[in-house]
Write a protein that holds these residues in place. Structure first.
Motif, PDB file in Angstrom:
ATOM      1  N   GLU A 118       0.832  -1.206   0.000  1.00 10.66           N
ATOM      2  CA  GLU A 118       0.000   0.000   0.000  1.00 10.66           C
ATOM      3  C   GLU A 118       0.869   1.260   0.000  1.00 10.66           C
ATOM      4  O   GLU A 118       1.965   1.266   0.562  1.00 10.66           O
ATOM      5  N   PRO A 119       0.381   2.343  -0.651  1.00  7.10           N
ATOM      6  CA  PRO A 119       1.230   3.531  -0.797  1.00  7.10           C
ATOM      7  C   PRO A 119       1.543   4.209   0.532  1.00  7.10           C
ATOM      8  O   PRO A 119       0.828   4.041   1.519  1.00  7.10           O
ATOM      9  N   LEU A 120       2.614   4.965   0.520  1.00  8.71           N
ATOM     10  CA  LEU A 120       3.005   5.756   1.688  1.00  8.71           C
ATOM     11  C   LEU A 120       1.907   6.759   2.022  1.00  8.71           C
ATOM     12  O   LEU A 120       1.134   7.171   1.145  1.00  8.71           O
ATOM     13  N   THR A 121       1.864   7.166   3.250  1.00  6.64           N
ATOM     14  CA  THR A 121       0.789   8.063   3.697  1.00  6.64           C
ATOM     15  C   THR A 121       1.108   9.512   3.291  1.00  6.64           C
ATOM     16  O   THR A 121       2.275   9.857   3.038  1.00  6.64           O
ATOM     17  N   PRO A 122       0.081  10.390   3.257  1.00  7.02           N
ATOM     18  CA  PRO A 122       0.319  11.790   2.858  1.00  7.02           C
ATOM     19  C   PRO A 122       1.390  12.476   3.711  1.00  7.02           C
ATOM     20  O   PRO A 122       2.239  13.204   3.185  1.00  7.02           O
ATOM     21  N   ALA A 123       1.390  12.235   5.027  1.00  6.71           N
ATOM     22  CA  ALA A 123       2.384  12.900   5.887  1.00  6.71           C
ATOM     23  C   ALA A 123       3.799  12.494   5.466  1.00  6.71           C
ATOM     24  O   ALA A 123       4.696  13.347   5.379  1.00  6.71           O
ATOM     25  N   VAL A 124       3.983  11.199   5.176  1.00  8.45           N
ATOM     26  CA  VAL A 124       5.317  10.718   4.796  1.00  8.45           C
ATOM     27  C   VAL A 124       5.715  11.302   3.435  1.00  8.45           C
ATOM     28  O   VAL A 124       6.863  11.742   3.247  1.00  8.45           O
ATOM     29  N   ILE A 125       4.771  11.318   2.513  1.00  6.01           N
ATOM     30  CA  ILE A 125       5.067  11.877   1.187  1.00  6.01           C
ATOM     31  C   ILE A 125       5.506  13.340   1.322  1.00  6.01           C
ATOM     32  O   ILE A 125       6.494  13.768   0.707  1.00  6.01           O
ATOM     33  N   GLU A 126       4.796  14.088   2.161  1.00 14.18           N
ATOM     34  CA  GLU A 126       5.204  15.499   2.385  1.00 14.18           C
ATOM     35  C   GLU A 126       6.638  15.565   2.907  1.00 14.18           C
ATOM     36  O   GLU A 126       7.426  16.404   2.476  1.00 14.18           O
ATOM     37  N   GLY A 127       6.962  14.672   3.841  1.00 11.22           N
ATOM     38  CA  GLY A 127       8.318  14.642   4.407  1.00 11.22           C
ATOM     39  C   GLY A 127       9.357  14.323   3.341  1.00 11.22           C
ATOM     40  O   GLY A 127      10.391  14.979   3.245  1.00 11.22           O
ATOM     41  N   LEU A 128       9.063  13.305   2.541  1.00 11.95           N
ATOM     42  CA  LEU A 128      10.014  12.910   1.483  1.00 11.95           C
ATOM     43  C   LEU A 128      10.180  14.048   0.471  1.00 11.95           C
ATOM     44  O   LEU A 128      11.298  14.340   0.027  1.00 11.95           O
ATOM     45  N   GLU A 129       9.060  14.703   0.135  1.00 10.86           N
ATOM     46  CA  GLU A 129       9.136  15.819  -0.825  1.00 10.86           C
ATOM     47  C   GLU A 129       9.989  16.960  -0.257  1.00 10.86           C
ATOM     48  O   GLU A 129      10.770  17.581  -0.974  1.00 10.86           O
ATOM     49  N   ARG A 130       9.815  17.172   1.045  1.00  5.09           N
ATOM     50  CA  ARG A 130      10.628  18.215   1.701  1.00  5.09           C
ATOM     51  C   ARG A 130      12.109  17.832   1.579  1.00  5.09           C
ATOM     52  O   ARG A 130      12.955  18.663   1.268  1.00  5.09           O
ATOM     53  N   GLY A 131      12.379  16.545   1.778  1.00  4.82           N
ATOM     54  CA  GLY A 131      13.765  16.072   1.664  1.00  4.82           C
ATOM     55  C   GLY A 131      14.331  16.322   0.273  1.00  4.82           C
ATOM     56  O   GLY A 131      15.477  16.745   0.124  1.00  4.82           O
ATOM     57  N   VAL A 132      13.529  16.088  -0.744  1.00  2.00           N
ATOM     58  CA  VAL A 132      13.979  16.290  -2.127  1.00  2.00           C
ATOM     59  C   VAL A 132      14.180  17.782  -2.390  1.00  2.00           C
ATOM     60  O   VAL A 132      15.216  18.200  -2.931  1.00  2.00           O
ATOM     61  N   LYS A 133      13.206  18.588  -1.951  1.00  4.08           N
ATOM     62  CA  LYS A 133      13.308  20.043  -2.203  1.00  4.08           C
ATOM     63  C   LYS A 133      14.528  20.635  -1.513  1.00  4.08           C
ATOM     64  O   LYS A 133      15.182  21.526  -2.055  1.00  4.08           O
ATOM     65  N   ASN A 134      14.832  20.142  -0.320  1.00  7.28           N
ATOM     66  CA  ASN A 134      16.029  20.632   0.388  1.00  7.28           C
ATOM     67  C   ASN A 134      17.278  20.445  -0.472  1.00  7.28           C
ATOM     68  O   ASN A 134      18.201  21.259  -0.434  1.00  7.28           O
ATOM     69  N   LEU A 135      17.282  19.382  -1.243  1.00  8.60           N
ATOM     70  CA  LEU A 135      18.465  19.090  -2.057  1.00  8.60           C
ATOM     71  C   LEU A 135      18.539  19.983  -3.303  1.00  8.60           C
ATOM     72  O   LEU A 135      19.581  20.062  -3.954  1.00  8.60           O
ATOM     73  N   ALA A 136      17.419  20.654  -3.606  1.00  7.34           N
ATOM     74  CA  ALA A 136      17.370  21.463  -4.827  1.00  7.34           C
ATOM     75  C   ALA A 136      17.826  22.901  -4.583  1.00  7.34           C
ATOM     76  O   ALA A 136      17.943  23.688  -5.521  1.00  7.34           O
ATOM     77  N   ASP A 137      18.080  23.242  -3.326  1.00  4.31           N
ATOM     78  CA  ASP A 137      18.378  24.633  -2.999  1.00  4.31           C
ATOM     79  C   ASP A 137      19.734  24.703  -2.301  1.00  4.31           C
ATOM     80  O   ASP A 137      19.991  23.955  -1.355  1.00  4.31           O
ATOM     81  N   VAL A 138      20.583  25.602  -2.751  1.00  7.34           N
ATOM     82  CA  VAL A 138      21.936  25.681  -2.181  1.00  7.34           C
ATOM     83  C   VAL A 138      21.895  25.991  -0.687  1.00  7.34           C
ATOM     84  O   VAL A 138      22.780  25.603   0.080  1.00  7.34           O
TER      85      VAL A 138
END
Ligand code: PLP
Length: 406
Positions: free
Chosen positions: A46-66
């Motif tokens: 079953e897919p990851l929950t919305p809270a986890v997805i938000e966390g993972l997305e935050r992790g990815v976005k952090n990597l996109a900004d110096v």
């Protein structure tokens, strides 16, 4: 010329699940196009929950900004995640310092690697148990050969878990030095009481043994009176290492995140408090470069109030799948145990479990896991996994109920 580590050659057969995959592959070659229904490996669906997805997305976005980009982090894990883990233990009355918590890429690597910080000694395992505990000690040279008659490795203490003892073992009569306990146990899906865990804590303290406690399935314990951590037993910090995972509780099987707790109070022969903790720190900082920072953001989110609540939904889903499997098996007059989360069924007429594996595949097109693959006491039993989409679980159960010839 360098030789090989000959202890690998002592291993009996391949690792259980690739072996099953090989047999299913052969079945599909003979029966092309058959829809094989999988209740085998405990893989989340079953897919990851919305809270986890938000966390993972935050992790990815952090990597996109110096300004927020981070490369290597601490090998022991992000402090915020270790604090969140400590906080969760605290809700159950357990106090841990963040320096006792080591974030990792999962409970499998931790439960495999932890033995490397200990010297020679007698290993004790629940029988049946998750194969990693035995296999890694075989590879590390702590065992003798595999005995085909007893289906046991020499120099391992097998602690039978059977119907008579409600699938929780008695403490060994001999002296064990490293004791592996998994609760709820894979493959039996049964849960230990605090008193049962206490018998092992008492034994470990008396015998200067260390308990390696795998709590990967703790989220599937539904009775609030039952312990979710071995540290709910007083004095367990003096003798137990706890290993845990985000895989089954939060759906991180492919994301990869876990942790281990090595208390400073834990001492072994000729060591001061803190020494074992510092050895694990040394091991991890030498062999491991830290869990993915994206996964760790997901983990922090998973342990938030919202994350925990949502993940409980995932856990409940698999628990319900387990009930459906159990009800189906029992409707055939067969005995089934466990449910946290695995279902541990008796094979019909004590049929050897690999024979039942073939029968279930040939007649019902269902794949499960032979009990013998988890240890000699697993013979005559069969593990069914509740990890899967509800409609697939229902199809598999229907096929077992209608097609299995008893
Ligand atoms: C008892 C037990 N421990 C650990 C694991 C693996 O956990 P992880 O995905 O965190 O490596 C499993 C997976 O099936 C398991 O059954």
């Amino acid at each position: 010329m360098v030789g090989i580590n000959e202890d690998y050659d002592k291993l009996e057969g391949g690792y259980l699940f690739p072996e099953i995959g090989r047999i299913v592959g052969k079945f599909l070659e003979r029966n092309p196009g058959t829809n094989v229904l999988k209740l085998g490996i405990g893989n989340t669906s079953e897919p990851l929950t919305p809270a986890v997805i938000e966390g993972l997305e935050r992790g990815v976005k952090n990597l996109a900004d110096v300004k927020t980009y981070r490369g290597y982090g601490d090998e022991q894990g992000e402090k915020r995640l270790r604090e969140a883990i400590a906080n969760n233990y605290n809700h159950r009355g357990i106090e841990l310092d963040v320096s006792e918590i080591f974030v990792s890429d999962g409970a499998k690597p931790d439960s495999a690697n932890i033995q490397s910080i200990f010297g020679a000694g007698n290993i004790a395992v629940q029988d049946p148990s998750y194969p990693v505990y035995v296999d890694t000690n075989v590879i590390a040279g702590r065992t003798g050969k595999f005995n085909k008659v007893t289906s046991q490795y020499e120099d391992i203490i097998y602690m039978p878990c059977n119907v008579e003892n409600n699938f929780f073992p008695d403490v060994p009569e001999e002296k064990a030095d490293l004791i592996y306990l998994c609760n709820p146990n894979n493959p039996t899906g049964t849960v230990a009481t605090k008193n049962q865990l206490k018998t092992f804590v008492d034994y470990a303290i008396e015998n200067e043994a260390v308990i390696i406690y795998d709590a990967a399935y703790q989220a599937f314990i539904t009775d609030p009176k039952l312990p979710r951590s071995i540290y709910e037993v007083p004095e367990a910090k003096d003798c137990a290492i706890e290993i845990n995972s985000f895989s089954k509780s939060h759906g991180f099987t492919g994301v990869r995140l876990g942790w281990s707790v090595v208390p400073k109070d834990l001492v072994v022969e000729n060591t001061e408090p803190g020494k074992v903790n510092s050895l694990w720190n040394r091991r991890q900082t030498t062999f491991f470069n830290g869990a993915s920072n994206i996964a760790q953001e997901g983990g922090i989110a998973a342990l938030s109030e919202k994350g925990l609540k949502e993940s409980q939904g995932l856990v409940n889903y698999y628990l319900r799948n387990g009930e459906i499997i159990k009800e189906g098996v029992e409707s055939l007059g067969l005995k089934a145990y466990g449910g946290a989360p695995y279902i541990w069924m008796e094979t019909p007429d004590k049929m050897p479990s690999w024979e039942f594996f073939d029968k279930l595949l040939e007649e019902s097109y269902v794949v499960g896991t032979p009990g013998a693959g988890f240890g000699p006491s697993g013979e005559g039993f069969f593990r069914l996994s509740p990890h899967g989409h509800r409609e697939d679980i229902e199809k598999a159960v229907e096929s077992i109920v209608y097609n299995l010839k008893l």
